[in-house]
Enzyme design. Sequence first.
Site, PDB file in Angstrom:
ATOM      1  N   ASP A  20     -57.412  -4.649 -99.657  1.00 38.25           N
ATOM      2  CA  ASP A  20     -56.518  -3.494 -99.672  1.00 38.25           C
ATOM      3  C   ASP A  20     -55.883  -3.482-101.054  1.00 38.25           C
ATOM      4  O   ASP A  20     -55.063  -4.352-101.375  1.00 38.25           O
ATOM      5  CB  ASP A  20     -55.459  -3.625 -98.586  1.00 38.25           C
ATOM      6  CG  ASP A  20     -54.478  -2.460 -98.559  1.00 38.25           C
ATOM      7  OD1 ASP A  20     -54.420  -1.679 -99.532  1.00 38.25           O
ATOM      8  OD2 ASP A  20     -53.735  -2.339 -97.566  1.00 38.25           O
ATOM      9  N   ASN A  67     -63.129   1.932-107.478  1.00 40.35           N
ATOM     10  CA  ASN A  67     -63.482   3.212-106.869  1.00 40.35           C
ATOM     11  C   ASN A  67     -62.448   3.710-105.859  1.00 40.35           C
ATOM     12  O   ASN A  67     -62.324   4.914-105.648  1.00 40.35           O
ATOM     13  CB  ASN A  67     -64.846   3.083-106.188  1.00 40.35           C
ATOM     14  CG  ASN A  67     -65.175   4.264-105.304  1.00 40.35           C
ATOM     15  OD1 ASN A  67     -65.443   5.360-105.789  1.00 40.35           O
ATOM     16  ND2 ASN A  67     -65.148   4.053-103.986  1.00 40.35           N
ATOM     17  N   TYR A 112     -52.453  13.778-108.298  1.00 40.16           N
ATOM     18  CA  TYR A 112     -53.803  13.244-108.506  1.00 40.16           C
ATOM     19  C   TYR A 112     -54.240  13.318-109.970  1.00 40.16           C
ATOM     20  O   TYR A 112     -54.681  12.303-110.535  1.00 40.16           O
ATOM     21  CB  TYR A 112     -54.797  13.978-107.604  1.00 40.16           C
ATOM     22  CG  TYR A 112     -56.205  13.450-107.686  1.00 40.16           C
ATOM     23  CD1 TYR A 112     -56.539  12.225-107.104  1.00 40.16           C
ATOM     24  CD2 TYR A 112     -57.205  14.177-108.324  1.00 40.16           C
ATOM     25  CE1 TYR A 112     -57.839  11.737-107.169  1.00 40.16           C
ATOM     26  CE2 TYR A 112     -58.495  13.697-108.400  1.00 40.16           C
ATOM     27  CZ  TYR A 112     -58.810  12.474-107.814  1.00 40.16           C
ATOM     28  OH  TYR A 112     -60.089  11.997-107.893  1.00 40.16           O
ATOM     29  N   LYS A 169     -54.979  10.011-112.462  1.00 38.75           N
ATOM     30  CA  LYS A 169     -56.263   9.756-113.111  1.00 38.75           C
ATOM     31  C   LYS A 169     -56.143   9.786-114.640  1.00 38.75           C
ATOM     32  O   LYS A 169     -56.889   9.089-115.340  1.00 38.75           O
ATOM     33  CB  LYS A 169     -57.309  10.759-112.619  1.00 38.75           C
ATOM     34  CG  LYS A 169     -57.697  10.572-111.152  1.00 38.75           C
ATOM     35  CD  LYS A 169     -58.261   9.181-110.888  1.00 38.75           C
ATOM     36  CE  LYS A 169     -58.807   9.041-109.478  1.00 38.75           C
ATOM     37  NZ  LYS A 169     -59.399   7.716-109.220  1.00 38.75           N
TER      38      LYS A 169
END
Length: 235
Positions: free
Chosen positions: A53, A79, A160, A164
Amino acid sequence: MTTTLITGANKGLGFETARRLVAAGHIVYVGSRDLARGRRAAERLGARLVLIDVTDDDSVAAAAKAVEAAGGLDVLINNAGVEGRSANAGVLGAAETTADAMRAVFETNVFGLVRVTHAFLPLLRSSAAPVIVNVSSGLASITRVAAPGTPTYSYPGVAYPASKAAVNMVTVQYAKAFPAFRVNAVEPGYTATDLNGNTGTQTVEEGAEIIVRMAQIGPDGPTGGYFDAAGTLPW
């Protein structure tokens, strides 16, 4: 033989990447935070399961010990990720985004990536050809998101893309810090996965292409870059 760990690999892009790398001859660890799902995925792939995790220090430390005991690591593919969609409202726009919402996305996408990378650095340093692939997004490109009339410009979310973009900066800084490594960020494209409610326009086979390619680069390959299947992306 190359040994590879993929976080978030029991489904979607991680699973397809694992399938392709097993076929290419890698020993692959399917990283999964769910024991049953991870076991099923590993059995289907002919891979190894490691419980991990990325948001939990103890879980990540235990995973690193397990991989070390089994022989080490050559390739780390970060990933695991979340988009931060609301079940009712979908992607949160600027007006709806709170600090808590940002924190939840960063906990997996950024802090989780750093947590995992830090834990596995000693194993990667022992590899003859260490590689790190950080799964980023086209939405991390400020150049693209700021270009009117493009799909990236129309994306309303804040958390998001910001997470990134942070992944891209982390990638560059790790690449500079560890010149013997090959460390790159990749953009799989808008791929239909659970992360986006399966709204993507690409298949996982198409999306995994650049991840698999960059996982297999040699010591003379690029580092500190940001790539999709067609080539280099603007920051």
